[in-house]
Motif scaffolding. Structure first.
Motif, PDB file in Angstrom:
ATOM      1  N   UNK A   2       0.942  -1.101  -0.108  1.00 60.77           N
ATOM      2  CA  UNK A   2       0.106  -0.170   0.054  1.00 60.77           C
ATOM      3  C   UNK A   2       0.910   1.351   0.021  1.00 60.77           C
ATOM      4  N   UNK A   3       0.336   2.388  -0.258  1.00 57.62           N
ATOM      5  CA  UNK A   3       0.864   3.719  -0.260  1.00 57.62           C
ATOM      6  C   UNK A   3       2.117   3.867   0.895  1.00 57.62           C
ATOM      7  N   UNK A   4       1.518   3.639   2.157  1.00 61.09           N
ATOM      8  CA  UNK A   4       2.450   3.798   3.373  1.00 61.09           C
ATOM      9  C   UNK A   4       3.448   2.927   3.269  1.00 61.09           C
ATOM     10  N   UNK A   5       3.128   1.688   3.013  1.00 59.32           N
ATOM     11  CA  UNK A   5       4.582   0.865   3.286  1.00 59.32           C
ATOM     12  C   UNK A   5       5.325   1.256   2.048  1.00 59.32           C
ATOM     13  N   UNK A   6       5.042   1.534   0.839  1.00 61.04           N
ATOM     14  CA  UNK A   6       5.943   1.737  -0.051  1.00 61.04           C
ATOM     15  C   UNK A   6       6.615   3.149   0.103  1.00 61.04           C
ATOM     16  N   UNK A   7       6.105   4.180   0.688  1.00 59.87           N
ATOM     17  CA  UNK A   7       6.631   5.320   0.923  1.00 59.87           C
ATOM     18  C   UNK A   7       7.599   4.937   1.998  1.00 59.87           C
ATOM     19  N   UNK A   8       7.388   4.383   3.100  1.00 61.53           N
ATOM     20  CA  UNK A   8       8.295   4.164   4.072  1.00 61.53           C
ATOM     21  C   UNK A   8       9.483   3.363   3.720  1.00 61.53           C
ATOM     22  N   UNK A   9       9.462   2.543   2.767  1.00 59.06           N
ATOM     23  CA  UNK A   9      10.752   1.788   2.378  1.00 59.06           C
ATOM     24  C   UNK A   9      11.398   2.777   1.312  1.00 59.06           C
ATOM     25  N   UNK A  10      10.842   3.556   0.504  1.00 61.23           N
ATOM     26  CA  UNK A  10      11.413   4.570  -0.291  1.00 61.23           C
ATOM     27  C   UNK A  10      12.124   5.487   0.557  1.00 61.23           C
ATOM     28  N   UNK A  11      11.656   6.036   1.525  1.00 60.78           N
ATOM     29  CA  UNK A  11      12.204   6.806   2.570  1.00 60.78           C
ATOM     30  C   UNK A  11      13.710   6.277   2.939  1.00 60.78           C
ATOM     31  N   UNK A  12      13.429   4.845   3.356  1.00 60.83           N
ATOM     32  CA  UNK A  12      14.638   4.095   3.747  1.00 60.83           C
ATOM     33  C   UNK A  12      15.656   3.783   2.751  1.00 60.83           C
ATOM     34  N   UNK A  13      15.483   4.084   1.499  1.00 58.21           N
ATOM     35  CA  UNK A  13      16.455   3.992   0.440  1.00 58.21           C
ATOM     36  C   UNK A  13      16.237   2.769  -0.593  1.00 58.21           C
TER      37      UNK A  13
ATOM     38  N   UNK B  16       9.468   0.839  -6.031  1.00 58.40           N
ATOM     39  CA  UNK B  16       8.197   0.416  -5.287  1.00 58.40           C
ATOM     40  C   UNK B  16       7.030   0.497  -5.795  1.00 58.40           C
ATOM     41  N   UNK B  17       5.988  -0.368  -5.842  1.00 62.77           N
ATOM     42  CA  UNK B  17       4.755  -0.535  -6.343  1.00 62.77           C
ATOM     43  C   UNK B  17       3.953  -0.024  -5.243  1.00 62.77           C
ATOM     44  N   UNK B  18       2.883   1.040  -5.436  1.00 63.63           N
ATOM     45  CA  UNK B  18       1.880   1.002  -4.550  1.00 63.63           C
ATOM     46  C   UNK B  18       0.562   0.417  -5.363  1.00 63.63           C
ATOM     47  N   UNK B  19       0.101  -0.551  -4.932  1.00 59.86           N
ATOM     48  CA  UNK B  19      -0.983  -1.402  -5.545  1.00 59.86           C
ATOM     49  C   UNK B  19      -2.429  -1.188  -4.843  1.00 59.86           C
ATOM     50  N   UNK B  20      -3.550  -1.244  -5.581  1.00 59.75           N
ATOM     51  CA  UNK B  20      -4.627  -1.230  -4.860  1.00 59.75           C
ATOM     52  C   UNK B  20      -5.584  -2.513  -5.209  1.00 59.75           C
ATOM     53  N   UNK B  21      -5.186  -3.230  -6.155  1.00 57.06           N
ATOM     54  CA  UNK B  21      -5.927  -4.699  -6.386  1.00 57.06           C
ATOM     55  C   UNK B  21      -4.833  -5.600  -6.697  1.00 57.06           C
ATOM     56  N   UNK B  22      -5.568  -6.620  -6.495  1.00 59.24           N
ATOM     57  CA  UNK B  22      -4.880  -7.915  -6.814  1.00 59.24           C
ATOM     58  C   UNK B  22      -4.231  -8.098  -8.327  1.00 59.24           C
ATOM     59  N   UNK B  23      -4.865  -7.390  -9.278  1.00 57.48           N
ATOM     60  CA  UNK B  23      -4.486  -7.393 -10.644  1.00 57.48           C
ATOM     61  C   UNK B  23      -3.075  -6.482 -10.772  1.00 57.48           C
ATOM     62  N   UNK B  24      -3.183  -5.320 -10.009  1.00 58.90           N
ATOM     63  CA  UNK B  24      -2.032  -4.630  -9.861  1.00 58.90           C
ATOM     64  C   UNK B  24      -0.838  -5.087  -9.403  1.00 58.90           C
TER      65      UNK B  24
END
Length: 105
Positions: free
Chosen positions: A9-20, A24-32
């Motif tokens: 989700x957006x929060x998880x991806x953003x946190x990891x991007x801030x960590x370097x 990262x892929x922010x996904x909202x569905x199984x297909x994505x």
């Protein structure tokens, strides 16, 4: 193969991007999520971090695409709402894939 990527989700991806983590892929569905995983497999990413909820939704796709291969390592993590109670043990499965032996408690 030497990169790390995250699918979540957006929060998880953003946190990891801030960590370097750069990929990262922010996904909202199984297909994505399936499309993101497929793209990462084409790029030969060595470690894919994925949130448990997303992994649960695409479990069959992950098993089909990864099979018993050692790489990429799929590491499932809880998202901001906490860990899921599951019957499977993702870390135990990962250890079994890597060393070929099931760890028993």
């Amino acid at each position: 193969m030497s990169s790390v990527a995250v699918i979540g989700d957006i929060d998880t991806v953003t946190g990891f991007k801030l960590g370097g983590i750069k990929k990262g892929f922010d996904v909202g569905s199984d297909e994505e999520a399936k499309n993101a995983l497929d793209q990462l497999l084409e790029e030969e990413i060595s470690i894919i971090i994925i949130s448990e909820k997303i992994a649960k939704g695409i479990r069959e796709h992950i098993n089909k695409r990864i099979g018993s291969n050692v790489l990429p390592m799929i590491i499932e993590i809880p998202d901001k709402s906490g860990s899921l109670d599951t019957d499977s043990d993702p870390m135990g499965d990962l250890i079994k894939r890597v060393i070929g032996v099931e760890m028993v408690k």
